[in-house]
Structure formats: C-alpha cells, structure tokens
Enzyme design. Structure first.
Site, PDB file in Angstrom:
ATOM      1  CB  SER A 364      -0.907   0.012   1.230  1.00  0.00           C
ATOM      2  OG  SER A 364      -1.594   1.235   1.307  1.00  0.00           O
ATOM      3  NE  ARG A 365       3.218   1.842  -5.667  1.00  0.00           N
ATOM      4  CZ  ARG A 365       2.465   1.310  -6.613  1.00  0.00           C
ATOM      5  NH1 ARG A 365       1.291   1.841  -6.884  1.00  0.00           N
ATOM      6  NH2 ARG A 365       2.866   0.256  -7.287  1.00  0.00           N
ATOM      7  CB  VAL A 366      -1.832   5.324   1.373  1.00  0.00           C
ATOM      8  CG1 VAL A 366      -2.288   6.232   2.486  1.00  0.00           C
ATOM      9  CG2 VAL A 366      -2.322   5.845   0.029  1.00  0.00           C
TER      10      VAL A 366
END
Length: 502
Positions: A364-366
């Site tokens: 998850s790049r968040v």
C-alpha cells in the site's frame, strides 16, 4: 365584414410580435450497416465523440468512432428493430445516469435503470458518466483509514479513504469475498458503497446481493450489474456509471467506496467494441488506449480538500491474472495507475490460508497514513516477521537440526499465519484486531497449539465483549493503544481459563 386598415395593421403587428417558429433544425444521419451491437451511420458530420444519438425507434446510441465517411455508434439497447436506411438524429447531449440517495439499496444496470423488480427509481438529478478527475489542488493527502475488517489487510496493506487499491489474483482465489467483507464492515462507518459487477453470472450477483441484504449492508449499498449476458457496451459503461453515482455523494461531503469487479472483463468488452469498430489492436491484441480507459476511471477516486467538503471516493478495482502472472499487460497497466495492490496467491488459497494474501507482493503506497496509531504500533513488525518466516519455512524443509532462535521464529510465524486467517463474511472491528495482534507479537500465543489458535481468537473476542467492554471502547474511540498493563491483564486472565484441546 368591413375591417379598417388601421385595425388590420394592428392585427398583423400583433401576430408578428407573438409569432413562434416551431421549426427545429436537426442533424440527421442514415444507418448504412448494423450488427453485433454496432451501427455505422452516414451523414452526421457535426457529431461529437461520446455524444448520444437517437434512432428512429427511440433507441439511444453512443458515438464511439469518427471516420471521414461514417460514424461508429454503440447501440444502448436492442438492435433488432434497427435496420439499414433508418434515420438517426443528434441529441447534442452526452450520456448521463441518475444519481442520488434514491439509488441506495437498489440493483441497477449500466444506464441506471432498476433491474431488481422493485419498481421505478424516482431520482431528481443526473450526472455525466465521463467527468474530469479532481485536480491536484482540489485534493487532500489521504489520512483516514478505511477499515476493511480483514486483519491481513488492515495490518499489512492498509487502505485509506480516497485511495485506489488494486486486488489482483487468479480466478477463484477469493477476490470478491475480500470486497464483500469490506462492504459488510462499513456498517455504521458513515460510508456509502457501490458494488459494480462486470461480466459475472447473474446467479453470482444475486447471491452477493442476498449476502448484502442478510447482513444489513443493502441499507448503504448500490449494486450496478452488467452481467455476462449483457452486451459489450453495457459491460464497458458499467464502471463509469457506478463512479458517476459515487461522485454525487463525494462532492456532497460524503465518503464512498466503489468496487469494480472486475476491470479485466471491462477491458475485454472494450476490445470487442474496438475490433467491431475496426480500430487497430495494440499490444497483446488490446487497443492502444486501454490504459486511458482505466486511468480516466481510476483517477476520479480522491480525497477532496476541506473547501470542497472533505468527501472521499475510494476505488478497489479487481484484475484477474492468468497463472499468477502479474506482469501481463492489463495487470501492469492498472498497477501503474493505482496506489498499491493486494496479491491473492492461488497456492496459499489451496493451502487453506484465506484470505490468500501474499505479503511480499502486496503493498500500500499510502502505508501508515491510512492506519490508526493503535494498529500502526502493533502491526509494525508483522510484515517482516511473515517474510522471514516464509524464507525460513522453505529453508527448514531441507534441514532438521535447527537452533533455538530459528525454531522460535518458525513457531511465531506459524501462529502469525493462523491469526491472519479469517472466515467467510466475518469482518472484525479494529479494536479486536489490535488486541489479538498485540497478544501475538508479545508472545502470549506462543504456548497455544497452532490448531487451537482460531478457537482461542473467537473465544477471546467473546470474553472481551463480556469482561472488558470498556477496553474495546477506549481503543475504538481514542484510536490509540490502551495502557499495556490493562491489555496484558485482559489477555492473561483469558489465557488462564482457555482450555487447550487434547
């Protein structure tokens, strides 16, 4: 009858003043060819791409191809009554779908028409299916978690409100189950859900709708269905119709979750349309603009800034892989558009690890921005623990003489895998997830046999509800870990009374 010249002049002036010209100028074309849901039209020289046109029998069409001598139109309805020589009229409008609260709890097709047999839907507003994505300055960084209720996702690959998180994997690996459980977990979470079924069997969609109704999720869910029997234009349009419905809520300051199940089917439907419209195929026989097909859809997901109401639209697209190949054309496209992916591995699924999430290829790049502080603290080392366990697991198969540290890692890894397993349609609240993961990482489960972990977890949740409800409320409301002594007291007191199976 004697009429004076002045009276006659006044009468003529009055007629001229109130004269209404009912003549209307229409751009008219002629059908020169029809078949496979496509009509080729001659004569609509001023028509625009994406404009709606109306056939002689009232059926609508969508302009999808502009050539020098003809226009390619996708027929939105039955083509049986459309024949060569029929007139086609420009409408000057682009395609819109009905939007609003009236759609919640209903099942509609790609045009927003009800297909659940519960009568018409009386909506007040419509929105165009194609709309520009919010600009950079209209957005706000993602900071609110979207709780899926799935331990493996909330701890390892958290999703934030306004994020785009791809779910990818072979067929029959539990992709739809992940989405359905996420929707079920949104009860009382101030979230409106839109589930878009593309190219699925109607029986499967009906079963999903019944699951929503049984668990009370239909009170906040819209289902858009373009089934396997629906023509390619409807499968192509379904995601755009669904996100238009979602945008109405987002721009009114609400939070929306949109699930596209799945975009592989939409890409195949678009390829079918493109080939019928005689567009040249590109890489792997998909049209060159198939990237644009998905990017202009997924970029519309956003977390809006406070000036625009602070609403959010979270997109969870699905893509089906062939034999686990995540480097194929469509998967690569969508991975590059989204903010991370959850990879469901068939080997894990068949081994009984469900949800079958591969923590090595899922990201998850968040990241931690989409986690509560409590979850961030307890889940910090979980990914590394799992990765080292998988490595040691394959290594340990070839050697029996292992040192104590390695055995401890294998022991903890087995219990981690077991804790992250989850039953069908059993989403778990964040505060309970935090408690069981806290127990795991602090070694309270090390002495519990692996086969008893699932039972331990279920009974532990029931025990907390009865004996320590204030502890759960505190974690839920503050989003922070409770006092460690209090948490450990709850875990120890339950562990003492837990009976290990013989």
């Amino acid at each position: 009858m004697d009429i004076k010249a002045e009276e006659l002049s006044a009468l003529i002036k009055k007629q001229i003043k109130y004269y209404q010209n009912d003549d209307q100028v229409h751009d008219i074309g002629t059908v020169i060819e029809t078949g496979d849901g496509i009509a080729q039209i001659y004569g609509l020289n001023q028509v625009m791409l994406g404009e709606l046109v109306e056939f002689f029998d009232g059926t609508m069409g969508l302009v999808q191809s502009l050539q020098e001598d003809r226009v390619g139109v996708v027929i939105l309805g039955s083509q049986l009554s459309i024949v060569e020589g029929d007139e086609v009229r420009r409408t000057g409008e682009i395609m819109e779908v009905p939007v609003g609260d009236e759609l919640i709890g209903r099942v509609v097709n790609s045009l927003g028409q009800p297909i659940d047999g519960r009568g018409p839907i009386k909506t007040q507003k419509t929105r165009p299916i194609e709309a520009p994505a919010p600009g950079v300055m209209d957005r706000k960084s993602i900071h609110e978690p979207l709780q899926t209720g799935i331990k493996a996702i909330d701890s390892l690959v958290p999703i934030g409100r306004g994020q785009r998180e791809l779910i990818i994997g072979d067929r029959q690996t539990g992709k739809t189950t992940v989405a359905v459980d996420t929707i079920l977990n949104q009860k009382d979470q101030d979230m409106i859900c839109i589930y878009i079924a593309i190219g699925q069997k109607d029986s499967t969609v009906r079963s999903t709708v019944e699951t929503f109704r049984h668990h009370g999720a239909s009170d906040y869910t819209i289902v858009v269905n373009a089934g396997a029997s629906a023509p390619a234009p409807m499968q192509y349009l379904a995601p755009y119709a669904g996100i238009a419905m979602g945008e109405e809520f987002m721009y009114n300051g609400k939070h929306v979750l949109v699930v596209y199940d799945d975009l592989s089917k939409q890409a195949a439907a678009y390829r079918e349309l493109s080939l019928l419209l005689k567009r040249p195929p590109g890489r792997e026989a998909y049209p060159g603009d198939v990237f644009y097909l998905h990017s202009r859809l997924l970029e519309r997901a956003a977390k809006l800034n406070d000036e625009l109401g602070g609403g959010s639209l979270t997109a969870i697209p699905f893509v089906e892989t062939q034999a686990g190949d995540i480097s194929a054309y469509i998967p690569t496209n969508v991975i590059s558009i989204t903010d991370g992916q959850i990879f469901l591995q068939s080997d894990l699924f068949y081994a009984g690890v469900r949800p079958a999430i591969n923590p090595g290829l899922s990201v998850s790049r968040v990241g931690g921005s989409a986690q509560t502080k409590a979850m961030k603290k307890v889940a910090g080392t979980l990914r590394l623990d799992l990765a080292s366990y998988r490595e040691l697991e394959s290594f340990a198969q070839f050697g029996s003489d292992l040192d104590r540290a390695t055995l401890n890692k294998l022991n903890r890894g087995e219990r981690t895998v077991e804790v992250l397993k989850q039953g069908l349609h059993q989403p778990i609240r964040m505060e309970k997830q935090v408690m069981i993961i806290y127990a795991l990482i602090h070694g309270f489960l090390d002495e519990i046999p692996v086969e008893d972990i699932t039972r331990f977890e279920t009974e532990f949740y029931n025990y907390l509800d009865g004996a320590y409800p204030e502890l759960l409320v505190q974690i839920s409301e503050t989003k922070e870990l409770a006092e460690p002594k209090k948490m450990e007291e709850a875990i120890k007191s339950f562990s003492k009374q837990f009976v290990v199976s013989a």
